[in-house]
Design a protein around this motif. Structure first.
Motif, PDB file in Angstrom:
ATOM      1  N   THR A 104     -27.609  -0.731  58.207  1.00  0.00           N
ATOM      2  CA  THR A 104     -27.977  -1.024  56.826  1.00  0.00           C
ATOM      3  C   THR A 104     -28.581   0.165  56.090  1.00  0.00           C
ATOM      4  O   THR A 104     -28.751   0.096  54.868  1.00  0.00           O
ATOM      5  CB  THR A 104     -28.982  -2.189  56.766  1.00  0.00           C
ATOM      6  OG1 THR A 104     -30.168  -1.816  57.488  1.00  0.00           O
ATOM      7  CG2 THR A 104     -28.388  -3.454  57.374  1.00  0.00           C
ATOM      8  N   ALA A 105     -28.928   1.231  56.784  1.00  0.00           N
ATOM      9  CA  ALA A 105     -29.652   2.330  56.134  1.00  0.00           C
ATOM     10  C   ALA A 105     -28.751   3.074  55.150  1.00  0.00           C
ATOM     11  O   ALA A 105     -27.579   3.332  55.423  1.00  0.00           O
ATOM     12  CB  ALA A 105     -30.199   3.297  57.177  1.00  0.00           C
ATOM     13  N   VAL A 106     -29.327   3.411  53.999  1.00  0.00           N
ATOM     14  CA  VAL A 106     -28.631   4.204  52.996  1.00  0.00           C
ATOM     15  C   VAL A 106     -29.594   5.266  52.488  1.00  0.00           C
ATOM     16  O   VAL A 106     -30.801   5.213  52.729  1.00  0.00           O
ATOM     17  CB  VAL A 106     -28.125   3.346  51.807  1.00  0.00           C
ATOM     18  CG1 VAL A 106     -27.120   2.309  52.277  1.00  0.00           C
ATOM     19  CG2 VAL A 106     -29.294   2.699  51.072  1.00  0.00           C
ATOM     20  N   ALA A 107     -29.054   6.229  51.768  1.00  0.00           N
ATOM     21  CA  ALA A 107     -29.874   7.255  51.136  1.00  0.00           C
ATOM     22  C   ALA A 107     -29.498   7.340  49.662  1.00  0.00           C
ATOM     23  O   ALA A 107     -28.400   6.963  49.256  1.00  0.00           O
ATOM     24  CB  ALA A 107     -29.678   8.605  51.812  1.00  0.00           C
ATOM     25  N   HIS A 108     -30.432   7.815  48.869  1.00  0.00           N
ATOM     26  CA  HIS A 108     -30.188   8.106  47.461  1.00  0.00           C
ATOM     27  C   HIS A 108     -30.686   9.513  47.183  1.00  0.00           C
ATOM     28  O   HIS A 108     -31.548  10.036  47.888  1.00  0.00           O
ATOM     29  CB  HIS A 108     -30.942   7.134  46.549  1.00  0.00           C
ATOM     30  CG  HIS A 108     -30.385   5.746  46.530  1.00  0.00           C
ATOM     31  ND1 HIS A 108     -29.390   5.343  45.673  1.00  0.00           N
ATOM     32  CD2 HIS A 108     -30.692   4.646  47.272  1.00  0.00           C
ATOM     33  CE1 HIS A 108     -29.108   4.076  45.870  1.00  0.00           C
ATOM     34  NE2 HIS A 108     -29.884   3.622  46.833  1.00  0.00           N
ATOM     35  N   HIS A 109     -30.163  10.117  46.137  1.00  0.00           N
ATOM     36  CA  HIS A 109     -30.747  11.337  45.611  1.00  0.00           C
ATOM     37  C   HIS A 109     -31.754  10.945  44.540  1.00  0.00           C
ATOM     38  O   HIS A 109     -31.453  10.139  43.662  1.00  0.00           O
ATOM     39  CB  HIS A 109     -29.678  12.240  44.980  1.00  0.00           C
ATOM     40  CG  HIS A 109     -28.588  12.608  45.929  1.00  0.00           C
ATOM     41  ND1 HIS A 109     -27.356  13.036  45.515  1.00  0.00           N
ATOM     42  CD2 HIS A 109     -28.547  12.616  47.283  1.00  0.00           C
ATOM     43  CE1 HIS A 109     -26.602  13.298  46.570  1.00  0.00           C
ATOM     44  NE2 HIS A 109     -27.291  13.043  47.644  1.00  0.00           N
ATOM     45  N   LEU A 110     -32.947  11.509  44.621  1.00  0.00           N
ATOM     46  CA  LEU A 110     -33.982  11.264  43.632  1.00  0.00           C
ATOM     47  C   LEU A 110     -34.208  12.531  42.824  1.00  0.00           C
ATOM     48  O   LEU A 110     -34.324  13.623  43.385  1.00  0.00           O
ATOM     49  CB  LEU A 110     -35.304  10.860  44.296  1.00  0.00           C
ATOM     50  CG  LEU A 110     -35.313   9.595  45.140  1.00  0.00           C
ATOM     51  CD1 LEU A 110     -36.718   9.337  45.664  1.00  0.00           C
ATOM     52  CD2 LEU A 110     -34.821   8.398  44.337  1.00  0.00           C
ATOM     53  N   ARG A 111     -34.281  12.388  41.510  1.00  0.00           N
ATOM     54  CA  ARG A 111     -34.621  13.512  40.636  1.00  0.00           C
ATOM     55  C   ARG A 111     -36.115  13.457  40.376  1.00  0.00           C
ATOM     56  O   ARG A 111     -36.638  12.444  39.913  1.00  0.00           O
ATOM     57  CB  ARG A 111     -33.842  13.441  39.334  1.00  0.00           C
ATOM     58  CG  ARG A 111     -33.944  14.710  38.480  1.00  0.00           C
ATOM     59  CD  ARG A 111     -32.933  14.665  37.340  1.00  0.00           C
ATOM     60  NE  ARG A 111     -32.872  15.951  36.646  1.00  0.00           N
ATOM     61  CZ  ARG A 111     -33.189  16.124  35.376  1.00  0.00           C
ATOM     62  NH1 ARG A 111     -33.619  15.100  34.650  1.00  0.00           N
ATOM     63  NH2 ARG A 111     -33.095  17.296  34.798  1.00  0.00           N
ATOM     64  N   THR A 112     -36.803  14.543  40.685  1.00  0.00           N
ATOM     65  CA  THR A 112     -38.251  14.587  40.551  1.00  0.00           C
ATOM     66  C   THR A 112     -38.668  15.763  39.684  1.00  0.00           C
ATOM     67  O   THR A 112     -37.932  16.739  39.541  1.00  0.00           O
ATOM     68  CB  THR A 112     -38.936  14.701  41.922  1.00  0.00           C
ATOM     69  OG1 THR A 112     -38.578  15.959  42.524  1.00  0.00           O
ATOM     70  CG2 THR A 112     -38.518  13.570  42.844  1.00  0.00           C
ATOM     71  N   ARG A 113     -39.857  15.642  39.108  1.00  0.00           N
ATOM     72  CA  ARG A 113     -40.457  16.764  38.387  1.00  0.00           C
ATOM     73  C   ARG A 113     -41.452  17.434  39.307  1.00  0.00           C
ATOM     74  O   ARG A 113     -42.379  16.799  39.812  1.00  0.00           O
ATOM     75  CB  ARG A 113     -41.170  16.267  37.118  1.00  0.00           C
ATOM     76  CG  ARG A 113     -40.245  16.219  35.946  1.00  0.00           C
ATOM     77  CD  ARG A 113     -40.902  15.980  34.640  1.00  0.00           C
ATOM     78  NE  ARG A 113     -42.191  16.593  34.425  1.00  0.00           N
ATOM     79  CZ  ARG A 113     -42.890  16.428  33.312  1.00  0.00           C
ATOM     80  NH1 ARG A 113     -42.399  15.657  32.348  1.00  0.00           N
ATOM     81  NH2 ARG A 113     -44.058  16.993  33.159  1.00  0.00           N
ATOM     82  N   ILE A 114     -41.270  18.737  39.525  1.00  0.00           N
ATOM     83  CA  ILE A 114     -42.081  19.432  40.511  1.00  0.00           C
ATOM     84  C   ILE A 114     -43.464  19.778  39.987  1.00  0.00           C
ATOM     85  O   ILE A 114     -44.315  20.234  40.753  1.00  0.00           O
ATOM     86  CB  ILE A 114     -41.370  20.706  41.012  1.00  0.00           C
ATOM     87  CG1 ILE A 114     -41.182  21.711  39.869  1.00  0.00           C
ATOM     88  CG2 ILE A 114     -40.032  20.358  41.639  1.00  0.00           C
ATOM     89  CD1 ILE A 114     -40.574  23.017  40.323  1.00  0.00           C
ATOM     90  N   ASP A 115     -43.715  19.554  38.678  1.00  0.00           N
ATOM     91  CA  ASP A 115     -45.027  19.882  38.130  1.00  0.00           C
ATOM     92  C   ASP A 115     -45.994  18.705  38.143  1.00  0.00           C
ATOM     93  O   ASP A 115     -47.140  18.832  37.720  1.00  0.00           O
ATOM     94  CB  ASP A 115     -44.885  20.393  36.689  1.00  0.00           C
ATOM     95  CG  ASP A 115     -44.231  19.370  35.774  1.00  0.00           C
ATOM     96  OD1 ASP A 115     -43.358  18.615  36.247  1.00  0.00           O
ATOM     97  OD2 ASP A 115     -44.590  19.324  34.585  1.00  0.00           O
ATOM     98  N   LEU A 116     -45.567  17.552  38.634  1.00  0.00           N
ATOM     99  CA  LEU A 116     -46.422  16.375  38.675  1.00  0.00           C
ATOM    100  C   LEU A 116     -47.026  16.216  40.068  1.00  0.00           C
ATOM    101  O   LEU A 116     -46.336  16.373  41.075  1.00  0.00           O
ATOM    102  CB  LEU A 116     -45.628  15.120  38.311  1.00  0.00           C
ATOM    103  CG  LEU A 116     -44.965  15.121  36.918  1.00  0.00           C
ATOM    104  CD1 LEU A 116     -44.202  13.831  36.703  1.00  0.00           C
ATOM    105  CD2 LEU A 116     -46.010  15.331  35.831  1.00  0.00           C
TER     106      LEU A 116
END
Length: 319
Positions: free
Chosen positions: A264-276
């Protein structure tokens, strides 16, 4: 010193001017698949492009060209608002609007090439100051390749009437937000191989400072406990397993990716802000209470249904 004007076919002059020693900094909005021939960059160079969803889907920027530069050791960055073409070498500056593509070579284009040191320095400063920057690594390339395959459907900024493309980090409005605890796990050999294939080959501090990055996020139980499945555009807040830290919002930037040899395991790509920066959960609870939410349930995985609570959580990072 000399300053020359080249048109309507400037690309032979551009290519000749940038064949110099030392690092080159280029900001070329759009890249065709033949860009590496026109714009022969090497390891240590910096290339800023417009590889926004609109530009890639319209086939204005080629993921194949991006992949070539990344593999060659060029630091590639994407800015969705870029709509120009400038290059700075150790000696020359190229200023114009030509994209690095076959269509540009058969169009009426024009550039100015100069060795005026003040202009060379100004072009480099301009490139280093470009904002809304995302580092182009293998995760970015995977997303871009999927978008490219959708086809020509989205107008380009400055061409189709949109003045700015994707300038905001968060979707507007934020309608789906989830809070999940971070799960620590030991990846197997197959997953380690998969993650290694999605790791950037090169990194350097040259060029503009990246504001965004893509990260892997694994889910062992994609549905259940009232959370549902994540989908592209969802906003995710992560909490450490010990309920000590609340991490800043991340935006889901891919469809689910199956993890090999799991049920059942899946992955997603997450977009993050590196300044937070993360916030202590106890501090977040106090701040949210002051904003009218004394029971925010930061220690329980759930979908955040309340629109006012979603807004209050984003205010913790001034979003």
């Amino acid at each position: 010193m000399g300053t020359t004007f080249h048109g309507p076919s400037p690309w032979p002059h551009i290519t000749r001017a940038i064949r110099t020693r030392g690092p080159r900094h280029a900001a070329i909005a759009y890249l065709g698949q033949d860009a590496p021939t026109l714009l022969p960059l090497r390891a240590g160079d910096v290339l800023v492009v417009n590889a926004s969803r609109a530009a890639v889907r319209a086939h204005a920027t080629s993921p194949a060209a991006l992949a070539h530069y990344v593999a060659a050791g060029v630091r590639v960055l994407s800015s969705p608002n870029l709509h120009t073409g400038v290059i700075a070498t150790g000696r020359w500056a190229v200023i114009g609007s030509a994209g690095a593509s076959h269509s540009s070579t058969i169009s009426d284009e024009a550039v100015v090439i100069t060795d005026d040191p003040e202009i060379v320095a100004a072009v480099r400063t301009f490139i280093n100051g470009i904002d809304e920057i995302t580092e182009v690594d293998q995760l970015f390339l995977d997303n871009a390749t999927a978008i490219w395959q959708i086809g020509r459907a989205v107008p380009l900024p400055g061409i189709g009437g949109r003045n700015r493309a994707e300038p905001d980090f968060l979707p507007t409005p934020v309608t789906r937000m989830f809070l999940w605890h971070i799960t620590h796990y030991q990846p197997g050999a197959a997953e380690q191989h998969e993650r290694a294939a999605h790791t950037s080959l090169h990194s350097t501090s040259a060029g503009p400072a990246a504001k965004y990055q893509l990260e892997w996020f694994r889910i062992d139980t994609p549905a259940g406990r009232g959370r549902g499945r994540l989908q592209r555009g969802d906003v995710l807040l992560q909490v450490t397993a010990d309920n000590e830290w609340l991490y800043p919002p991340a935006v889901v930037d891919s469809d689910p990716i199956a993890i090999p040899h799991t049920r059942t395991a899946v992955a997603h790509h997450l977009r993050t802000r590196i300044d937070l920066e993360p916030i202590a959960v106890t501090d977040a609870e106090v701040l949210l209470a002051d904003l009218g939410h004394p029971g925010p349930r930061l220690r329980t995985d759930h979908r955040i249904v309340s629109a006012s609570l979603r807004a209050a959580l984003l205010r913790l990072w001034n979003l």
